[in-house]
Design a protein around this motif. Structure first.
Motif, PDB file in Angstrom:
ATOM      1  N   GLN A   1      13.063  46.655  33.763  1.00 56.72           N
ATOM      2  CA  GLN A   1      12.421  47.161  34.984  1.00 56.72           C
ATOM      3  C   GLN A   1      10.936  46.834  35.047  1.00 56.72           C
ATOM      4  N   ASP A   2      10.403  46.116  34.042  1.00 58.78           N
ATOM      5  CA  ASP A   2       8.991  45.756  34.067  1.00 58.78           C
ATOM      6  C   ASP A   2       8.719  44.533  34.938  1.00 58.78           C
ATOM      7  N   VAL A   3       9.744  43.704  35.143  1.00 58.20           N
ATOM      8  CA  VAL A   3       9.565  42.511  35.956  1.00 58.20           C
ATOM      9  C   VAL A   3      10.467  42.622  37.173  1.00 58.20           C
ATOM     10  N   ARG A   4       9.887  42.534  38.352  1.00 55.60           N
ATOM     11  CA  ARG A   4      10.676  42.636  39.576  1.00 55.60           C
ATOM     12  C   ARG A   4      10.387  41.450  40.478  1.00 55.60           C
ATOM     13  N   VAL A   5      11.368  41.084  41.299  1.00 55.09           N
ATOM     14  CA  VAL A   5      11.204  39.982  42.236  1.00 55.09           C
ATOM     15  C   VAL A   5      11.475  40.478  43.639  1.00 55.09           C
ATOM     16  N   MET A   6      10.731  39.927  44.577  1.00 54.09           N
ATOM     17  CA  MET A   6      11.018  40.196  45.973  1.00 54.09           C
ATOM     18  C   MET A   6      11.256  38.864  46.654  1.00 54.09           C
ATOM     19  N   PHE A   7      12.366  38.766  47.391  1.00 54.72           N
ATOM     20  CA  PHE A   7      12.732  37.492  48.001  1.00 54.72           C
ATOM     21  C   PHE A   7      12.375  37.464  49.479  1.00 54.72           C
TER      22      PHE A   7
ATOM     23  N   GLU B   1      16.601  53.628  45.584  1.00 48.99           N
ATOM     24  CA  GLU B   1      17.026  54.116  44.267  1.00 48.99           C
ATOM     25  C   GLU B   1      17.614  53.009  43.406  1.00 48.99           C
ATOM     26  N   VAL B   2      18.231  52.005  44.056  1.00 50.71           N
ATOM     27  CA  VAL B   2      18.778  50.872  43.309  1.00 50.71           C
ATOM     28  C   VAL B   2      17.702  50.274  42.406  1.00 50.71           C
ATOM     29  N   GLY B   3      16.457  50.297  42.886  1.00 47.18           N
ATOM     30  CA  GLY B   3      15.354  49.693  42.151  1.00 47.18           C
ATOM     31  C   GLY B   3      15.031  50.377  40.835  1.00 47.18           C
ATOM     32  N   LEU B   4      15.566  51.563  40.621  1.00 47.49           N
ATOM     33  CA  LEU B   4      15.269  52.277  39.382  1.00 47.49           C
ATOM     34  C   LEU B   4      16.033  51.708  38.196  1.00 47.49           C
ATOM     35  N   GLY B   5      16.966  50.809  38.463  1.00 47.81           N
ATOM     36  CA  GLY B   5      17.722  50.227  37.355  1.00 47.81           C
ATOM     37  C   GLY B   5      18.486  51.286  36.607  1.00 47.81           C
ATOM     38  N   ARG B   6      18.322  51.287  35.305  1.00 47.06           N
ATOM     39  CA  ARG B   6      19.097  52.216  34.475  1.00 47.06           C
ATOM     40  C   ARG B   6      18.683  53.673  34.663  1.00 47.06           C
ATOM     41  N   ASP B   7      17.512  53.892  35.297  1.00 45.18           N
ATOM     42  CA  ASP B   7      17.055  55.275  35.510  1.00 45.18           C
ATOM     43  C   ASP B   7      17.665  55.908  36.751  1.00 45.18           C
ATOM     44  N   ARG B   8      18.562  55.160  37.420  1.00 41.07           N
ATOM     45  CA  ARG B   8      19.176  55.664  38.649  1.00 41.07           C
ATOM     46  C   ARG B   8      19.776  57.045  38.476  1.00 41.07           C
ATOM     47  N   ALA B   9      20.350  57.288  37.302  1.00 38.78           N
ATOM     48  CA  ALA B   9      21.078  58.549  37.106  1.00 38.78           C
ATOM     49  C   ALA B   9      20.142  59.707  36.752  1.00 38.78           C
ATOM     50  N   SER B  10      18.868  59.418  36.516  1.00 37.79           N
ATOM     51  CA  SER B  10      17.984  60.485  36.052  1.00 37.79           C
ATOM     52  C   SER B  10      17.720  61.500  37.160  1.00 37.79           C
TER      53      SER B  10
ATOM     54  N   PRO C   1      26.621  36.510  47.943  1.00 38.78           N
ATOM     55  CA  PRO C   1      26.205  36.289  46.557  1.00 38.78           C
ATOM     56  C   PRO C   1      24.759  36.725  46.295  1.00 38.78           C
ATOM     57  N   GLN C   2      23.934  36.733  47.343  1.00 39.49           N
ATOM     58  CA  GLN C   2      22.545  37.187  47.160  1.00 39.49           C
ATOM     59  C   GLN C   2      22.502  38.669  46.815  1.00 39.49           C
ATOM     60  N   LEU C   3      23.439  39.433  47.409  1.00 36.60           N
ATOM     61  CA  LEU C   3      23.480  40.860  47.082  1.00 36.60           C
ATOM     62  C   LEU C   3      23.954  41.058  45.649  1.00 36.60           C
ATOM     63  N   ILE C   4      24.906  40.228  45.233  1.00 42.31           N
ATOM     64  CA  ILE C   4      25.400  40.357  43.856  1.00 42.31           C
ATOM     65  C   ILE C   4      24.275  40.022  42.878  1.00 42.31           C
ATOM     66  N   GLU C   5      23.514  38.970  43.209  1.00 36.34           N
ATOM     67  CA  GLU C   5      22.385  38.625  42.345  1.00 36.34           C
ATOM     68  C   GLU C   5      21.374  39.768  42.306  1.00 36.34           C
ATOM     69  N   MET C   6      21.122  40.360  43.479  1.00 33.55           N
ATOM     70  CA  MET C   6      20.193  41.499  43.544  1.00 33.55           C
ATOM     71  C   MET C   6      20.687  42.621  42.625  1.00 33.55           C
ATOM     72  N   GLY C   7      21.989  42.923  42.706  1.00 36.86           N
ATOM     73  CA  GLY C   7      22.546  43.982  41.860  1.00 36.86           C
ATOM     74  C   GLY C   7      22.336  43.696  40.387  1.00 36.86           C
ATOM     75  N   ARG C   8      22.518  42.436  40.014  1.00 36.44           N
ATOM     76  CA  ARG C   8      22.337  42.080  38.602  1.00 36.44           C
ATOM     77  C   ARG C   8      20.873  42.215  38.191  1.00 36.44           C
ATOM     78  N   ILE C   9      19.969  41.756  39.074  1.00 37.46           N
ATOM     79  CA  ILE C   9      18.538  41.857  38.762  1.00 37.46           C
ATOM     80  C   ILE C   9      18.161  43.301  38.498  1.00 37.46           C
ATOM     81  N   TYR C  10      18.731  44.215  39.318  1.00 43.12           N
ATOM     82  CA  TYR C  10      18.363  45.615  39.170  1.00 43.12           C
ATOM     83  C   TYR C  10      19.230  46.329  38.136  1.00 43.12           C
ATOM     84  N   GLY C  11      19.850  45.551  37.270  1.00 49.61           N
ATOM     85  CA  GLY C  11      20.472  46.126  36.084  1.00 49.61           C
ATOM     86  C   GLY C  11      21.765  46.886  36.321  1.00 49.61           C
TER      87      GLY C  11
END
Ligand SMILES: Nc1ncnc2c1ncn2[C@@H]1O[C@H](COP(=O)(O)OP(=O)(O)OP(=O)(O)O)[C@@H](O)[C@H]1O
Ligand SMILES: [Mg+2]
Lengths: 268, 281
Positions: free
Chosen positions: B105-111, B127-136, A161-171
């Motif tokens: 994409q302006d607010v990010r968290v690191m766990f 690349e996952v971190g790019l959010g909606r810009d992944r496809a660019s 579930p942490q990966l799913i949450e990560m996926g959601r955070i990253y849009g």
């Protein structure tokens, strides 16, 4: 450093070949002992024909075209039945893993049906379909359905579930989340289901063809029994073993290909 | 140019270089306006889980680009506060306002856990971190730049399972940085690392924060880490901000210096007193 290098260079090309041969030592030894037992008359040929006799029978059937035809028919039944049952099972597994509503609606029912051994339905299936192709396909599909369903469902439910949450955070959109997180996460479990299903596929087909068929490997074995052709009976059994092994190897190869990220598949 | 460098006195070189780097940093901050931090204002923020009142009225203003550390006893609601700021939970009452309209994409968290996709190579994970810009079109180039920034350019094609814990966390940092966030929240990102890796990661965090100028919020158990990195240390107690320490020490800070140790002592004392009070109850 250079010593280690040269040692590994000398042994590296040799080792894989030896490793590949080791699993075949025991089967080969069994065949050898079997042959010896038959030749010396320790085992009468009415009980068990010698491997050479079995091979000869196989050669004759091969020449007459009968063997190929029967193998092809069985193979066709197995794959079509597997495809039908497997895809329905996979679809239900996905639906019930992803949607709470779908799961509430169908999971209990499916779990109840699961407890009926599908081979117990043979009399009913014969009444419904006769000894038609559809009878065999139905039984194989039913047998294959459950392992695929259960393992797909389990795989999806246990994705971190942490990966799913990560996926959601990253849009990630729902589609992306499925493609990039949920499905790859469920894949190892789906493969376990696939391997189980392949075993059940052959088992079901053998039983169904033995009882109700007019072609196929199981039918060939039954015919041979009527004419006391014990070498053909043994041949059929060996071919089943070979086909089963082949299916297993194919699924393993697929697994290696798609799960190369998994630590268990990173040998070097 | 080369000539000039060659004839420079040896001892002048490091000074010049650091000055030059500092200038470049200033330039970069200036040119990439979007990468500058956002300020945020929290008013009477409350959060309950059922009967459990975790946050009981947090009031806080964080200026743009500040590095804030948040400490407090386990279970006091530090993670909850970060999750509220990142929009992962909904507040029971109160408000969190950023100085500008924020995009996802302006607010990010690191766990604490790197949360990398085991089935994606290091570069795809970034690349996952790019959010909606992944496809660019420049997605890959941006991901590669972020990997270089955390010093893992040569690991781009690896599976996460072969990386060490510290390297995984650096990939997670690259993933958080790749979208040039303006607020970056860290929830004990170094908690699972050994002491040496921790220190080098702390230096890396400090460096990227100085380079990129985002507003940083670091939740940590390690008070020494808090005072070494932050400009301000907040202590959360009983669901409120109990103490607000300013750390006005010049950078780079020397670990183990007397000022840091004194400040650390003060904060630790405060934390310990707090826990004694509650255990007496
Ligand atoms: N999803 C949740 N549902 C119910 N209770 C929760 C939930 N998340 C947090 N809590 C409760 O909120 C309180 C604060 O949790 P939180 O994780 O914010 O603490 P923390 O300060 O980060 O602690 P730690 O330093 O141990 O990480 C705890 O009592 C916890 O049980
Ligand atoms: Mg926490």
């Amino acid at each position: 450093m250079s010593l280690i290098d040269s040692v590994s260079r000398v042994t590296a090309p040799k080792l894989p070949r030896v490793d590949g041969l080791i699993p075949w030592i025991v089967p080969l030894a069994i065949i050898l002992i079997w042959q010896l037992a038959c030749v010396t008359g320790f085992v009468p040929s009415r009980v068990l024909p010698a491997p050479t006799d079995v091979a000869l029978a196989g050669w004759k059937l091969l020449l007459s075209g009968e063997l190929i035809k029967n193998i092809w028919v069985s193979f066709w039944r197995a794959s079509i039945g597997f495809l039908i049952g497997g895809s329905i099972g996979f679809a239900f597994g996905l639906a019930n893993g992803l949607s709470k509503l779908s799961s509430q609606l169908t999971d209990t029912t499916l779990q109840m049906v699961r407890n009926i051994p599908h081979l117990a339905l043979i009399p009913l299936v014969i009444l419904w379909f006769g000894i038609d192709e559809s009878a065999k396909l139905f039984l194989v599909a039913l047998g294959v359905f459950f392992p695929i369903y259960l393992n797909t469902l389990h795989g999806i439910r246990t994705v971190d579930p942490q990966l799913i949450e990560m996926g959601r955070i990253y849009g990630m959109t729902d589609g992306e989340l499925f493609r990039r997180v949920i499905f790859p996460g469920a894949l190892p479990s789906i493969f376990v289901g696939l391997r189980f299903a392949l075993g059940i596929m052959w088992l079901t087909l053998i039983v169904a063809e033995t009882i109700a068929a007019s072609s196929g490997l199981g039918y060939m074995a039954m015919q041979a029994r009527e004419f006391m052709l014990i070498d053909v009976v043994v041949l059929s059994i060996l071919i089943y073993a070979l086909l089963g092994k082949l299916a297993d190897s194919a699924s393993r190869a697929l697994e290696r290909l798609t799960l190369s990220w998994h630590p268990a598949f990173q040998k070097q | 140019m080369q000539q000039a460098l060659r004839f420079q006195p040896v001892d002048a070189d490091p000074v010049d270089r650091s000055e030059f780097i500092e200038q470049a940093r200033q330039l970069r901050r200036g040119s990439e306006g979007a990468a500058r931090g956002l300020s945020l204002t929290i008013r009477d923020l409350r959060k309950s889980f059922g009967d459990n009142e975790v946050l009981r009225g947090i009031d806080l203003h964080i200026p743009a680009g500040q590095f804030v550390a948040i400490v407090g006893r386990s279970g006091c609601g530090k993670s909850t506060l970060l999750r509220l700021i990142a929009g992962l939970e909904k507040a029971t009452a109160g408000s969190i306002a950023f100085s500008e309209e924020v995009r996802a994409q302006d607010v990010r968290v690191m766990f604490q856990e790197p949360r990398l996709l085991p089935w994606a190579r290091v570069l795809s994970n970034v690349e996952v971190g790019l959010g909606r810009d992944r496809a660019s079109a420049d997605a890959q180039a941006r991901a590669e730049r972020a990997l270089l920034e955390v010093g893992l350019g040569d690991k781009r094609g690896q599976w996460p399972s072969v990386l060490s814990g510290g390297q995984k966390q650096r990939v997670a940092l690259a993933r958080a940085l790749v979208s040039r966030p303006r607020v970056l929240a860290f929830d004990e990102p170094l908690g699972a690392l050994d002491a040496l890796t921790r220190i080098s990661m702390q230096q890396m965090l400090e460096r990227v924060w100085r380079d990129q100028g985002f507003t940083a919020m670091l939740v940590t158990h390690d008070v020494a880490e808090a005072v070494a990195l932050a400009e301000r240390v907040l202590v959360i107690e009983d669901g409120r901000i109990a103490e607000d320490f300013a750390v006005d020490l010049p950078r780079p800070r020397r670990r183990g210096s007397a000022e840091l140790a004194a400040l650390e002592g003060t904060i630790l004392k405060h934390l310990l007193e707090g826990s004694e009070e509650t255990s007496d109850l």
